[in-house]
Motif scaffolding. Structure first.
Motif, PDB file in Angstrom:
ATOM      1  N   TYR A 152     -45.122 -45.909   8.974  1.00  0.00           N
ATOM      2  CA  TYR A 152     -46.085 -46.502   8.035  1.00  0.00           C
ATOM      3  C   TYR A 152     -47.285 -45.584   7.837  1.00  0.00           C
ATOM      4  O   TYR A 152     -47.758 -45.385   6.711  1.00  0.00           O
ATOM      5  N   PHE A 153     -47.777 -45.016   8.939  1.00  0.00           N
ATOM      6  CA  PHE A 153     -48.926 -44.111   8.831  1.00  0.00           C
ATOM      7  C   PHE A 153     -48.581 -42.896   7.972  1.00  0.00           C
ATOM      8  O   PHE A 153     -49.353 -42.509   7.085  1.00  0.00           O
ATOM      9  N   LEU A 154     -47.438 -42.292   8.217  1.00  0.00           N
ATOM     10  CA  LEU A 154     -47.065 -41.087   7.482  1.00  0.00           C
ATOM     11  C   LEU A 154     -46.797 -41.379   6.004  1.00  0.00           C
ATOM     12  O   LEU A 154     -47.102 -40.549   5.133  1.00  0.00           O
ATOM     13  N   GLU A 155     -46.264 -42.558   5.714  1.00  0.00           N
ATOM     14  CA  GLU A 155     -46.050 -42.942   4.321  1.00  0.00           C
ATOM     15  C   GLU A 155     -47.364 -43.003   3.549  1.00  0.00           C
ATOM     16  O   GLU A 155     -47.406 -42.662   2.360  1.00  0.00           O
ATOM     17  N   ASN A 156     -48.413 -43.428   4.221  1.00  0.00           N
ATOM     18  CA  ASN A 156     -49.713 -43.596   3.572  1.00  0.00           C
ATOM     19  C   ASN A 156     -50.648 -42.415   3.772  1.00  0.00           C
ATOM     20  O   ASN A 156     -51.787 -42.445   3.303  1.00  0.00           O
ATOM     21  N   HIS A 157     -50.193 -41.388   4.478  1.00  0.00           N
ATOM     22  CA  HIS A 157     -50.978 -40.164   4.670  1.00  0.00           C
ATOM     23  C   HIS A 157     -50.077 -38.961   4.423  1.00  0.00           C
ATOM     24  O   HIS A 157     -49.715 -38.235   5.359  1.00  0.00           O
ATOM     25  N   PRO A 158     -49.697 -38.751   3.178  1.00  0.00           N
ATOM     26  CA  PRO A 158     -48.743 -37.672   2.853  1.00  0.00           C
ATOM     27  C   PRO A 158     -49.278 -36.272   3.120  1.00  0.00           C
ATOM     28  O   PRO A 158     -48.502 -35.313   3.120  1.00  0.00           O
ATOM     29  N   GLN A 159     -50.586 -36.147   3.365  1.00  0.00           N
ATOM     30  CA  GLN A 159     -51.162 -34.825   3.618  1.00  0.00           C
ATOM     31  C   GLN A 159     -50.927 -34.341   5.044  1.00  0.00           C
ATOM     32  O   GLN A 159     -51.185 -33.174   5.371  1.00  0.00           O
ATOM     33  N   ILE A 160     -50.430 -35.221   5.923  1.00  0.00           N
ATOM     34  CA  ILE A 160     -50.233 -34.853   7.327  1.00  0.00           C
ATOM     35  C   ILE A 160     -49.180 -33.755   7.443  1.00  0.00           C
ATOM     36  O   ILE A 160     -48.100 -33.836   6.856  1.00  0.00           O
ATOM     37  N   ARG A 161     -49.514 -32.728   8.218  1.00  0.00           N
ATOM     38  CA  ARG A 161     -48.595 -31.616   8.469  1.00  0.00           C
ATOM     39  C   ARG A 161     -48.310 -31.433   9.958  1.00  0.00           C
ATOM     40  O   ARG A 161     -47.215 -31.035  10.342  1.00  0.00           O
ATOM     41  N   THR A 162     -49.317 -31.711  10.802  1.00  0.00           N
ATOM     42  CA  THR A 162     -49.188 -31.476  12.242  1.00  0.00           C
ATOM     43  C   THR A 162     -49.288 -32.793  13.001  1.00  0.00           C
ATOM     44  O   THR A 162     -50.194 -33.594  12.746  1.00  0.00           O
TER      45      THR A 162
END
Length: 313
Positions: A246-256
């Motif tokens: 859920y977090f990654l779906e709503n924070h597409p800028q995450i790389r690390t």
């Protein structure tokens, strides 16, 4: 005078001690044989799948969750009954309704615990656990950490919010004992989050428990190598991938992604699963278990007690 009904008592007595652990403390159970479990907190406490438990060191035992809460957790009877009824609400007497087959099932809605007017008890508790005053005040002001009272016991509440900021889950931790668990209706996909200062930040650190996420933030502040809010801190509330997805779906800028899970067998095994899964999705995944102790809170407490450092405030 606080009271409980006969129906509440009867309902609570139907909950076995193993059911209680599987709902509230699954991380505590260690399977030692085909039918027996021990707990991480009490190595001489044996729980059998036939409904019995025996705490050999104290010489006490029983056959339901009420017995356990009274004899091991030292909880009073009324508080124990009320707690168990929150896990399993009292069943209403049967009343026929038209077209029962067409009646949709209703999932219990989530209601966050009512906050106390004061946060003094949880503040003292979290400071004893080494949490930075700055980290505590940030979470308190954000409304994701607060104090509530249930059955005369002070508890620390950690809220999980959806992307719009609406509370969707709550994990509670007793300040006066070892009890902890999710509030009924909580959805695991909404984890406890300390946001980065920059909403476009591309790094997140993932922990099992909220207090470990706060500990990770406190350690970053203590080390002074970078601003403590230079990354997101996400607590899954156990070992599950729902809140991560859920977090990654709503924070597409995450790389690390830094995996900061517990340094025990369950934590290490789940880290391997997440590392493989997230790496195949293109993320840079770093395995970052605590360098000291089982979890990040143990590492934080150790460093505050053994290293020559100024208090974290």
């Amino acid at each position: 005078m606080r009271r409980v009904s006969k129906a509440q008592i009867q309902n609570a007595r139907q909950i076995g001690v193993l059911d209680y652990f599987r709902i509230c403390k699954p991380h505590e159970l260690i399977k030692v044989s085909a039918h027996d479990f021990r707990t991480r907190t009490h190595s001489s406490l044996v729980i059998s799948d036939n409904g019995l438990f025996h705490w050999y060191r104290a010489g006490v035992g029983g056959n339901n969750a009420i017995d356990y809460l009274l004899k091991v957790e030292n909880m009073d009877f009324v508080s124990a009954v009320r707690l168990l009824n929150e896990l399993q609400p009292v069943r209403a007497s049967f009343q026929p309704v038209p077209h029962p087959m067409n009646t949709p099932s209703i999932q219990k809605s989530f209601e966050p615990p009512v906050p106390d007017r004061s946060n003094e008890t949880i503040q003292a508790y979290l400071y004893r656990r080494g949490i930075s005053g700055k980290v505590f005040r940030f979470c308190r002001n954000a409304g994701t950490v607060y104090q509530t009272t249930r059955g005369g016991y002070k508890n620390c509440v950690f809220l999980g919010l959806d992307f719009q900021g609406t509370p969707r889950s709550a994990f509670t931790r007793s300040c006066q004992g070892t009890w902890r668990g999710d509030i009924a209706g909580s959805q695991k996909k909404y984890g406890f989050l300390i946001p980065a200062d920059d909403e476009d930040c591309s790094t997140v650190a993932i922990f099992e428990a909220p207090i470990d996420a706060m500990s990770g933030a406190s350690l970053t502040q203590y080390q002074r190598e970078k601003p403590w809010r230079s990354q997101f801190y996400l607590a899954m509330g156990g070992l599950n991938h729902q809140s991560v997805d859920y977090f990654l779906e709503n924070h597409p800028q995450i790389r690390t992604i830094n995996l900061c899970l517990d340094n025990d067998a369950p934590g290490r095994n789940f880290t391997k699963q997440l590392l493989e899964s997230l790496s195949t999705r293109g993320y840079i995944v770093i395995d970052s278990p605590p360098s000291i102790g089982k979890d990040y809170n143990e590492q934080l407490i150790y460093q505050k007690q053994h290293l020559n450092s100024s208090p974290i405030r």
